[in-house]
Design a protein around this motif. Structure first.
Motif, PDB file in Angstrom:
ATOM      1  N   GLU A 188      11.998  50.576   9.922  1.00  0.00           N
ATOM      2  CA  GLU A 188      11.673  49.428  10.787  1.00  0.00           C
ATOM      3  C   GLU A 188      12.923  48.953  11.518  1.00  0.00           C
ATOM      4  OE1 GLU A 188       9.679  46.691  12.816  1.00  0.00           O
ATOM      5  OE2 GLU A 188       8.662  47.982  11.377  1.00  0.00           O
ATOM      6  N   ASN A 191      13.665  51.034  14.492  1.00  0.00           N
ATOM      7  CA  ASN A 191      12.549  51.091  15.442  1.00  0.00           C
ATOM      8  C   ASN A 191      11.836  52.444  15.447  1.00  0.00           C
ATOM      9  OD1 ASN A 191      12.689  48.451  16.349  1.00  0.00           O
ATOM     10  ND2 ASN A 191      14.298  48.955  17.810  1.00  0.00           N
ATOM     11  N   GLN A 223       8.666  53.541  14.659  1.00  0.00           N
ATOM     12  CA  GLN A 223       7.338  53.024  14.351  1.00  0.00           C
ATOM     13  C   GLN A 223       6.428  54.066  13.704  1.00  0.00           C
ATOM     14  OE1 GLN A 223       6.585  49.835  14.405  1.00  0.00           O
ATOM     15  NE2 GLN A 223       8.704  49.553  15.038  1.00  0.00           N
TER      16      GLN A 223
END
Length: 67
Positions: A39, A42, A44
């Motif tokens: 997380e 980034n 996802q």
């Protein structure tokens, strides 16, 4: 053998009181840390995959029942 299989191997064919809770706890904690790091970076897709793995994990289920 991957970690999830090792964590679940301590559960199969054994009773509730003979489960090695430290191994189960360590597996779930490491998985949560991996989700957090993904997380922060980034990533996802990786976050979703790891969350799915955590939700379907027998180790996570055992810990939640134990609590």
């Amino acid at each position: 053998m991957n970690t999830s299989l090792r964590a679940s191997a301590h559960v199969s064919h054994k009773g509730w009181y003979s489960i090695d809770w430290s191994i189960i706890q360590k597996y779930v904690t490491k998985l949560r840390q991996r989700i957090y790091r993904a997380e922060q970076q980034n990533q996802q897709r990786k976050v979703r995959k790891l969350q799915r793995l955590l939700l379907r994990s027998k180790a996570n289920l055992l810990l939640s029942i134990r609590r």
